[in-house]
Enzyme design. Structure first.
Site, mmCIF file in Angstrom:
data_model
loop_
_atom_site.group_PDB
_atom_site.id
_atom_site.type_symbol
_atom_site.label_atom_id
_atom_site.label_comp_id
_atom_site.label_asym_id
_atom_site.label_seq_id
_atom_site.Cartn_x
_atom_site.Cartn_y
_atom_site.Cartn_z
ATOM 1 N N ILE A 1 43.328 43.472 16.073
ATOM 2 C CA ILE A 1 44.052 42.216 16.296
ATOM 3 C C ILE A 1 45.523 42.498 16.610
ATOM 4 O O ILE A 1 46.113 41.891 17.514
ATOM 5 C CB ILE A 1 43.908 41.308 15.041
ATOM 6 N N ARG B 1 50.439 53.440 10.704
ATOM 7 C CA ARG B 1 50.485 54.679 9.912
ATOM 8 C C ARG B 1 50.216 55.930 10.742
ATOM 9 O O ARG B 1 50.511 57.037 10.303
ATOM 10 C CB ARG B 1 49.472 54.618 8.767
ATOM 11 N N TYR C 1 40.702 41.597 -1.669
ATOM 12 C CA TYR C 1 40.973 41.155 -0.291
ATOM 13 C C TYR C 1 41.053 39.629 -0.239
ATOM 14 O O TYR C 1 41.954 39.070 0.389
ATOM 15 C CB TYR C 1 39.869 41.694 0.621
ATOM 16 N N GLU D 1 35.824 35.934 12.486
ATOM 17 C CA GLU D 1 35.021 37.065 12.972
ATOM 18 C C GLU D 1 35.587 37.554 14.308
ATOM 19 O O GLU D 1 35.404 36.886 15.327
ATOM 20 C CB GLU D 1 33.555 36.631 13.185
HETATM 21 N N1 LIG Z 1 38.561 41.671 12.287
HETATM 22 C C1 LIG Z 1 38.309 40.518 11.694
HETATM 23 O O1 LIG Z 1 37.256 39.874 11.953
HETATM 24 C C2 LIG Z 1 39.289 39.931 10.726
HETATM 25 C C3 LIG Z 1 38.907 38.738 10.087
HETATM 26 C C4 LIG Z 1 39.805 38.145 9.229
HETATM 27 C C5 LIG Z 1 41.052 38.704 9.009
HETATM 28 N N2 LIG Z 1 41.377 39.870 9.639
HETATM 29 C C6 LIG Z 1 42.703 40.414 9.327
HETATM 30 O O2 LIG Z 1 43.325 40.908 10.476
HETATM 31 C C7 LIG Z 1 44.164 42.019 10.144
HETATM 32 C C8 LIG Z 1 43.909 43.148 11.138
HETATM 33 O O3 LIG Z 1 42.544 43.477 11.079
HETATM 34 P P1 LIG Z 1 41.825 44.340 12.209
HETATM 35 O O4 LIG Z 1 40.388 43.954 12.141
HETATM 36 O O5 LIG Z 1 42.564 44.255 13.479
HETATM 37 O O6 LIG Z 1 42.016 45.803 11.562
HETATM 38 P P2 LIG Z 1 41.950 47.288 12.257
HETATM 39 O O7 LIG Z 1 41.684 48.239 11.144
HETATM 40 O O8 LIG Z 1 40.987 47.250 13.390
HETATM 41 O O9 LIG Z 1 43.428 47.524 12.791
HETATM 42 C C9 LIG Z 1 44.494 47.530 11.859
HETATM 43 C C10 LIG Z 1 45.541 48.548 12.224
HETATM 44 O O10 LIG Z 1 46.532 48.502 11.180
HETATM 45 C C11 LIG Z 1 46.737 49.801 10.642
HETATM 46 N N3 LIG Z 1 47.025 49.688 9.220
HETATM 47 C C12 LIG Z 1 46.235 49.100 8.280
HETATM 48 N N4 LIG Z 1 46.799 49.210 7.075
HETATM 49 C C13 LIG Z 1 47.981 49.876 7.236
HETATM 50 C C14 LIG Z 1 49.006 50.308 6.356
HETATM 51 N N5 LIG Z 1 48.909 50.121 5.039
HETATM 52 N N6 LIG Z 1 50.079 50.960 6.868
HETATM 53 C C15 LIG Z 1 50.158 51.193 8.195
HETATM 54 N N7 LIG Z 1 49.216 50.828 9.080
HETATM 55 C C16 LIG Z 1 48.128 50.180 8.610
HETATM 56 C C17 LIG Z 1 45.428 50.530 10.896
HETATM 57 O O11 LIG Z 1 45.612 51.936 10.889
HETATM 58 C C18 LIG Z 1 45.032 49.980 12.279
HETATM 59 O O12 LIG Z 1 45.707 50.663 13.298
HETATM 60 C C19 LIG Z 1 43.863 42.390 8.691
HETATM 61 O O13 LIG Z 1 44.929 42.017 7.856
HETATM 62 C C20 LIG Z 1 42.626 41.570 8.346
HETATM 63 O O14 LIG Z 1 42.712 41.041 7.044
HETATM 64 C C21 LIG Z 1 40.520 40.500 10.485
#
Ligand SMILES: NC(=O)c1ccc[n+]([C@@H]2O[C@H](COP(=O)([O-])OP(=O)(O)OC[C@H]3O[C@@H](n4cnc5c(N)ncnc54)[C@H](O)[C@@H]3O)[C@@H](O)[C@H]2O)c1
Length: 259
Positions: free
Chosen positions: A19, A39, A155, A187
């Site tokens: 995202i 990171r 979470y 999702e």
């Molecule tokens: N994918 C979904 O369906 C979904 C649904 C609801 C909420 N979310 C929220 O969206 C956000 C992003 O999710 P995503 O699915 O894109 O995740 P992802 O893991 O695909 O991408 C997240 C990125 O952030 C980086 N990251 C995570 N924690 C970190 C930290 N502590 N320090 C530095 N870098 C960090 C990861 O390395 C990665 O590059 C999250 O907060 C999640 O709660 C996602």
């Protein structure tokens, strides 16, 4: 519509993948300067290179956001480079399955650091610059705050806190004309989602059963669809919108279950 984001410096935590990456791409295509905080240097640079190849500008800072000092250092690095911050997107996090039955104090606390403590710290440290720019904050959240998911207490608690902080900061920052909103996701196909779904015995079946229940078009939300709403909320085109939890989820959380 011109979102008037040209040359605006906007921090996107977790901006290298999923995202966050979608948000970085959309902001760059609007002429903004997204700053990827992540990171992993290689991941950050890969996304940065893609933005530049498409003719955009961006910057990256390596930071492990679970370390409080790293949050402050990341904000300082942005200020050192640009001298301003116009927006903050708190996005980094992980659905890490720390449950009530299968969980522990240590795992619960660690998950809060992965999912919400850095939301607070990034906003706290960016605030002086956001006051100067009358910037905007967008917090990315999850449906789990409202629907629960089971087996993921920390979470869900973090996402409840993300929603509460959105309202709380919207109130506290009224005097500075800093708007604070949240985009709630249900999702969306990302590397995180892929690794979550792979924990089920039959991931394909599980995915099918989920997408069938998404009211609008029985499909997952794209990261670009989420990013477009985030860009609008960061822009002056949403200048009287604050304290809102906006669900970009194809109707998943609110529409009739009988659909
Ligand atoms: N994918 C979904 O369906 C979904 C649904 C609801 C909420 N979310 C929220 O969206 C956000 C992003 O999710 P995503 O699915 O894109 O995740 P992802 O893991 O695909 O991408 C997240 C990125 O952030 C980086 N990251 C995570 N924690 C970190 C930290 N502590 N320090 C530095 N870098 C960090 C990861 O390395 C990665 O590059 C999250 O907060 C999640 O709660 C996602």
């Amino acid at each position: 519509m011109d979102l008037e984001l040209k040359d605006k410096v906007i921090i996107v935590t977790g901006g290298a993948k999923g995202i966050g990456e979608g948000i970085v791409q959309v902001l760059a295509s609007e002429g903004a300067i997204p700053v990827i905080i992540g990171r992993n240097k290689e991941d950050n640079q890969k996304t940065l290179a893609e933005v530049e190849a498409a003719g955009g500008q961006a910057f990256e800072v390596v930071a492990e956001l679970t370390e409080p000092a790293a949050c402050e250092e990341a904000v300082q690095a942005v200020l050192q480079k640009y001298g301003r911050i116009d927006g903050l997107v708190n996005n980094a996090g992980v659905n890490d399955g720390v449950g009530l039955e299968k969980g522990s104090y240590d795992a619960f606390m660690a998950s809060l650091h992965k999912n919400v403590v850095h939301y607070y710290l990034m906003a706290h440290h960016a605030l002086p610059a956001l006051k100067e720019s009358k910037g905007a904050i967008v917090n990315i959240g999850s449906k789990t705050a409202e629907t629960g998911q089971g087996g993921t207490s920390a979470y869900a608690a973090s996402n409840g806190a993300r929603n509460a902080l959105t309202r709380e900061w919207a109130v506290e920052l009224l005097p500075y004309s800093i708007r604070v909103n949240a985009v709630i996701v249900a999702e969306a196909w990302t590397p995180l989602y892929e690794s979550w779904i792979s924990t089920f015995d039959n991931p394909e079946e599980k995915l099918k059963s989920i997408t069938q229940k998404i009211p609008l078009e029985q499909r997952m939300t794209t990261t670009t669809e989420i990013a477009n709403t985030v860009a609008f909320l960061l822009s002056p085109k949403s200048s009287h919108t604050t304290g809102q939890l906006i669900h970009v989820d194809g109707g998943y959380v609110h529409l009739d279950r009988a659909l």
